[in-house]
Scaffold this active site. Structure first.
Site, PDB file in Angstrom:
ATOM      1  N   ARG A  45       0.801  -1.080  -0.136  1.00 34.86           N
ATOM      2  CA  ARG A  45       0.271  -0.091  -0.087  1.00 34.86           C
ATOM      3  C   ARG A  45       0.749   1.332   0.049  1.00 34.86           C
ATOM      4  O   ARG A  45       0.565   2.148  -0.748  1.00 34.86           O
ATOM      5  CB  ARG A  45      -0.863  -0.014   1.416  1.00 34.86           C
ATOM      6  CG  ARG A  45      -2.277   0.376   0.998  1.00 34.86           C
ATOM      7  CD  ARG A  45      -3.146  -0.075   2.313  1.00 34.86           C
ATOM      8  NE  ARG A  45      -2.338  -0.701   3.627  1.00 34.86           N
ATOM      9  CZ  ARG A  45      -2.893  -0.992   4.463  1.00 34.86           C
ATOM     10  NH1 ARG A  45      -4.167  -1.055   4.708  1.00 34.86           N
ATOM     11  NH2 ARG A  45      -2.129  -1.316   5.451  1.00 34.86           N
ATOM     12  N   LYS A 204     -12.611 -18.884  11.485  1.00 32.55           N
ATOM     13  CA  LYS A 204     -11.721 -19.874  11.295  1.00 32.55           C
ATOM     14  C   LYS A 204     -12.474 -21.163  11.462  1.00 32.55           C
ATOM     15  O   LYS A 204     -12.542 -22.164  10.684  1.00 32.55           O
ATOM     16  CB  LYS A 204     -10.672 -20.032  12.391  1.00 32.55           C
ATOM     17  CG  LYS A 204      -9.565 -18.913  12.058  1.00 32.55           C
ATOM     18  CD  LYS A 204      -8.664 -18.837  13.335  1.00 32.55           C
ATOM     19  CE  LYS A 204      -7.528 -17.813  12.975  1.00 32.55           C
ATOM     20  NZ  LYS A 204      -6.522 -17.539  14.115  1.00 32.55           N
TER      21      LYS A 204
HETATM   22  N1  LIG Z   1       0.036 -12.404  11.194  1.00 37.21           N
HETATM   23  C1  LIG Z   1       0.029 -13.686  11.388  1.00 37.21           C
HETATM   24  O1  LIG Z   1       0.808 -14.674  12.024  1.00 37.21           O
HETATM   25  C2  LIG Z   1      -1.031 -14.352  10.692  1.00 37.21           C
HETATM   26  C3  LIG Z   1      -1.271 -15.577  10.546  1.00 37.21           C
HETATM   27  C4  LIG Z   1      -2.368 -16.262   9.917  1.00 37.21           C
HETATM   28  C5  LIG Z   1      -3.023 -15.526   8.718  1.00 37.21           C
HETATM   29  N2  LIG Z   1      -2.797 -13.991   8.954  1.00 37.21           N
HETATM   30  C6  LIG Z   1      -3.419 -13.207   8.023  1.00 37.21           C
HETATM   31  O2  LIG Z   1      -2.826 -12.852   6.956  1.00 37.21           O
HETATM   32  C7  LIG Z   1      -3.335 -11.561   6.436  1.00 37.21           C
HETATM   33  C8  LIG Z   1      -1.763 -10.357   6.527  1.00 37.21           C
HETATM   34  O3  LIG Z   1      -1.426 -10.489   8.064  1.00 37.21           O
HETATM   35  P1  LIG Z   1      -0.182  -9.869   8.328  1.00 37.21           P
HETATM   36  O4  LIG Z   1      -0.022 -10.040   9.934  1.00 37.21           O
HETATM   37  O5  LIG Z   1       0.887 -10.077   7.479  1.00 37.21           O
HETATM   38  O6  LIG Z   1      -0.665  -8.383   8.129  1.00 37.21           O
HETATM   39  P2  LIG Z   1       0.517  -7.002   8.270  1.00 37.21           P
HETATM   40  O7  LIG Z   1       1.603  -7.318   8.828  1.00 37.21           O
HETATM   41  O8  LIG Z   1      -0.483  -5.932   8.855  1.00 37.21           O
HETATM   42  O9  LIG Z   1       0.829  -6.633   6.524  1.00 37.21           O
HETATM   43  C9  LIG Z   1      -0.346  -6.302   5.694  1.00 37.21           C
HETATM   44  C10 LIG Z   1       0.370  -6.034   4.561  1.00 37.21           C
HETATM   45  O10 LIG Z   1      -0.483  -5.964   3.428  1.00 37.21           O
HETATM   46  C11 LIG Z   1      -0.435  -4.655   2.810  1.00 37.21           C
HETATM   47  N3  LIG Z   1      -1.826  -4.027   2.445  1.00 37.21           N
HETATM   48  C12 LIG Z   1      -2.995  -4.268   3.241  1.00 37.21           C
HETATM   49  N4  LIG Z   1      -4.119  -3.882   2.582  1.00 37.21           N
HETATM   50  C13 LIG Z   1      -3.764  -3.512   1.318  1.00 37.21           C
HETATM   51  C14 LIG Z   1      -4.301  -3.197   0.136  1.00 37.21           C
HETATM   52  N5  LIG Z   1      -5.533  -2.791   0.069  1.00 37.21           N
HETATM   53  N6  LIG Z   1      -3.631  -3.326  -1.035  1.00 37.21           N
HETATM   54  C15 LIG Z   1      -2.351  -3.580  -0.967  1.00 37.21           C
HETATM   55  N7  LIG Z   1      -1.499  -3.870   0.080  1.00 37.21           N
HETATM   56  C16 LIG Z   1      -2.255  -4.031   1.091  1.00 37.21           C
HETATM   57  C17 LIG Z   1       0.397  -3.727   3.770  1.00 37.21           C
HETATM   58  O11 LIG Z   1       1.001  -2.878   2.948  1.00 37.21           O
HETATM   59  P3  LIG Z   1       1.911  -1.693   3.575  1.00 37.21           P
HETATM   60  O12 LIG Z   1       3.124  -2.697   4.044  1.00 37.21           O
HETATM   61  O13 LIG Z   1       2.252  -0.801   2.430  1.00 37.21           O
HETATM   62  O14 LIG Z   1       1.242  -1.062   4.767  1.00 37.21           O
HETATM   63  C18 LIG Z   1       1.195  -4.846   4.531  1.00 37.21           C
HETATM   64  O15 LIG Z   1       2.597  -5.076   3.712  1.00 37.21           O
HETATM   65  C19 LIG Z   1      -4.201 -11.058   7.389  1.00 37.21           C
HETATM   66  O16 LIG Z   1      -5.470 -11.150   6.648  1.00 37.21           O
HETATM   67  C20 LIG Z   1      -3.942 -12.008   8.618  1.00 37.21           C
HETATM   68  O17 LIG Z   1      -5.385 -12.200   9.274  1.00 37.21           O
HETATM   69  C21 LIG Z   1      -1.943 -13.609   9.543  1.00 37.21           C
END
Ligand SMILES: NC(=O)c1ccc[n+]([C@@H]2O[C@H](COP(=O)([O-])OP(=O)(O)OC[C@H]3O[C@@H](n4cnc5c(N)ncnc54)[C@H](OP(=O)(O)O)[C@@H]3O)[C@@H](O)[C@H]2O)c1
Length: 409
Positions: A45, A204
Site C-alpha cells: 500500500r 476460522k
Molecule cells: N500475522 C500472522 O501471524 C497471521 C497468521 C495467519 C493469517 N494471517 C492473515 O494474513 C493476512 C496478513 O497478515 P499480516 O500479519 O501479514 O498483516 P500486516 O503485517 O499488517 O501486513 C499487511 C500487508 O498488506 C499490505 N496491504 C494491506 N492492505 C492492502 C491493500 N488494500 N492493497 C495492497 N496492500 C495492502 C500492507 O501494505 P503496507 O506494508 O504498504 O502497509 C502490508 O504489507 C491477514 O489477513 C491476517 O489475518 C496473519
C-alpha cells in the site's frame, strides 16, 4: 514452463515470511517441483516504506500492474480486509492463476465463491494458513476425509485469547493486564476486538466446518462469545477444581444439523487442550475409524504461517488441492442431544434450584459445579448475575446432591 512465477499481495508479517522462505528454501522447492519458484511481484500500500526486496521484483501498489505481467502462475494473498483481497483473487483466478490465501476473514465470507470460480477455471485454492497458522490442519482433515467420517472438531484457534488466559492464570493478572502484555509482545493488535470477542476464531470455525463437513451452520445461529467476561476470580476458582479455561470452537452435528459454538469452556487435565498454553493453537478431530487426533503448534507468526503457504504452493503446483473429497452426509455421535446431561461451572447462584439441576460440588464460596442438560440450565444462564461455562468431558465427582435439599449460598 521452466519457472513458476508468484505474486505476493502484502509484505507484512506473512507476505515477508513467504518471500524470505521462497528464497531460503529455493533448492528444496526446485527439487520437489522440478522448477524454480520466482517471486515476480509484490503488492503493497505504502510506496514510501523501506523494504528488503530484490531489485528485479516488481513492487507496486496497483494490482492491475500485477495482472499485466507476461507470466503469472500463483497469487499469494496476505493482506487485510475483505473486499479488496476478494476482488484481487477473483481477477487472479480469471487470469488462470492458482490462489493461496492467509486471510481468514475474507475467506470465511467469500471462500465458497472463490472455490467455485476456481473450479470453473481449472485452478486450485490453498487456504491452509487461514486456520491455526503453521499447523497442517486442513491437509490433515482432507486426508482423513478420504475414508473416515468426521464427527466433531474442537479447536483453540486464537493464540491471543489463549495467551491472555494463560497469563491470567500463571501470573495472576487481570484481563486488562494480560491484554496489555499480549499487545506489548506483538500478539494482539491495538484494537483487539477480533481476537478477544471471538470473531477471529469464528471465521476460522466456519472455514473448518466447510472443509470437514462440506457445509457451514447459519452464521446467526452460532453462539459466539469471547473471553472478556473471564475474571481472575473465575480462573482461580476453576483451578481449585483442577479445571482450566480455554477459548474453544466446536463443530458437530445435532439432530442432523451442523452446530457450532465458539466460547470459553473448562477442561480438566485429561483433555488434550489442558496443556495447550500461550499463543499455541490446537485442533482435535474426532472421526469414526481413527477416533480422536489432536494437532498442536504455532497458530501464527512469520515463519509458521509462511510454512503453511509454502506447503499449499507445492500442492497447487502439483494440482493436488483440486481433488477435495466430498463429505457423504452427516454422522453424529453427539452426547448432548435432547437432554443429555453435561457438567457446568457456575458463578453467582443464590437461590434454590429445581431438582433437574444436580449440584456436584459447592465447596468454593460463590461457585458450584452442576450436572444438567443444557435445556434445563438456560433460564439460569440467562440471569444477569449468573455465569455458566460448560466443562468438556468428565470430571471427578466430589459429592452429588440435588438442590432440592441443598441451597447454594
Ligand atoms: N500475522 C500472522 O501471524 C497471521 C497468521 C495467519 C493469517 N494471517 C492473515 O494474513 C493476512 C496478513 O497478515 P499480516 O500479519 O501479514 O498483516 P500486516 O503485517 O499488517 O501486513 C499487511 C500487508 O498488506 C499490505 N496491504 C494491506 N492492505 C492492502 C491493500 N488494500 N492493497 C495492497 N496492500 C495492502 C500492507 O501494505 P503496507 O506494508 O504498504 O502497509 C502490508 O504489507 C491477514 O489477513 C491476517 O489475518 C496473519
Amino acid at each position: 514452463m521452466s519457472v513458476i512465477k508468484v505474486a505476493i499481495l502484502g509484505f507484512g508479517t506473512v507476505g515477508e515470511g513467504v518471500y524470505r522462505t521462497i528464497h531460503s528454501h529455493a533448492e528444496e522447492l526446485k527439487t520437489v517441483l522440478g522448477k524454480k519458484v520466482e517471486v515476480a511481484a509484490i503488492l503493497i500500500r505504502n510506496q514510501e516504506k523501506q523494504r528488503n526486496i530484490s531489485g528485479d521484483v516488481l513492487v507496486t501498489s496497483d494490482f492491475e500492474d500485477i495482472l499485466k505481467l507476461p507470466q503469472l502462475d500463483i497469487v499469494v494473498e496476505a493482506i487485510v480486509g475483505k473486499e479488496s483481497p476478494h476482488l484481487f483473487l477473483k481477477k487472479s483466478i480469471e487470469r488462470g492463476c492458482h490462489i493461496i490465501t492467509a486471510n481468514k476473514e475474507m475467506f470465511a465470507h467469500h471462500g465458497a465463491e472463490l472455490q467455485k470460480l476456481a473450479e470453473e477455471n481449472g485452478v486450485s485454492v490453498g487456504f491452509e494458513a487461514t486456520v491455526a497458522g503453521g499447523i497442517p490442519v486442513i491437509q490433515t482433515i482432507r486426508h482423513l476425509l478420504k475414508v473416515n467420517r468426521v464427527h466433531q472438531l474442537q479447536g483453540i484457534l486464537n493464540g491471543t485469547s489463549n495467551f491472555i488466559l494463560t497469563e491470567m492464570r500463571e501470573k495472576k493478572q487481570s484481563f486488562a493486564e494480560a491484554l496489555l502484555q499480549a499487545q506489548q509482545n506483538g500478539f494482539a493488535e491495538a484494537d483487539p476486538t477480533n481476537d478477544v470477542e471471538g470473531f477471529d476464531a469464528f471465521y476460522k470455525t466456519m472455514i473448518l466446518s466447510r472443509i470437514a463437513f462440506g457445509d457451514e451452520p447459519n452464521w446467526e445461529d452460532v453462539e459466539r462469545q469471547g473471553i472478556t467476561a473471564i475474571t481472575r476470580e473465575l480462573i482461580e476458582a476453576a483451578e481449585t477444581y483442577g479445571l482450566r479455561f480455554k477459548h474453544v470452537a466446536q463443530i458437530n452435528i445435532k439432530e442432523g444439523e451442523l452446530k457450532a459454538v465458539v466460547k470459553p469452556v473448562l477442561v480438566n487435565q485429561d483433555h488434550p487442550f489442558y496443556h495447550v498454553e500461550g499463543v499455541q493453537n490446537a485442533v482435535n478431530v474426532r472421526s469414526d475409524i481413527v477416533g480422536g487426533i489432536t494437532l498442536q503448534g504455532p497458530g501464527a507468526g512469520m515463519f509458521p504461517t509462511a510454512s503453511a503457504i509454502i506447503e499449499d504452493l507445492v500442492f497447487v503446483c502439483q494440482n493436488k488441492l483440486a481433488d477435495v473429497p466430498k463429505t457423504t452426509g452427516f454422522v453424529s455421535d453427539d452426547k448432548t442431544l435432547q437432554g443429555e446431561q453435561e457438567y457446568w461451572f457456575v458463578q453467582g447462584v443464590t437461590e434454590k434450584l429445581p431438582k433437574e439441576l444436580t449440584v456436584v460440588d459447592q465447596s468454593v464460596a460463590g461457585f458450584c459445579i452442576l450436572k444438567a442438560a443444557k435445556k434445563d440450565l438456560i433460564w439460569l444462564a440467562n440471569k444477569e448475575e449468573v455465569l455458566c461455562f460448560p466443562i468438556l468431558g468428565e470430571i471427578k465427582l466430589i459429592k452429588e446432591e440435588t438442590l432440592d435439599s441443598v441451597a447454594v449460598s
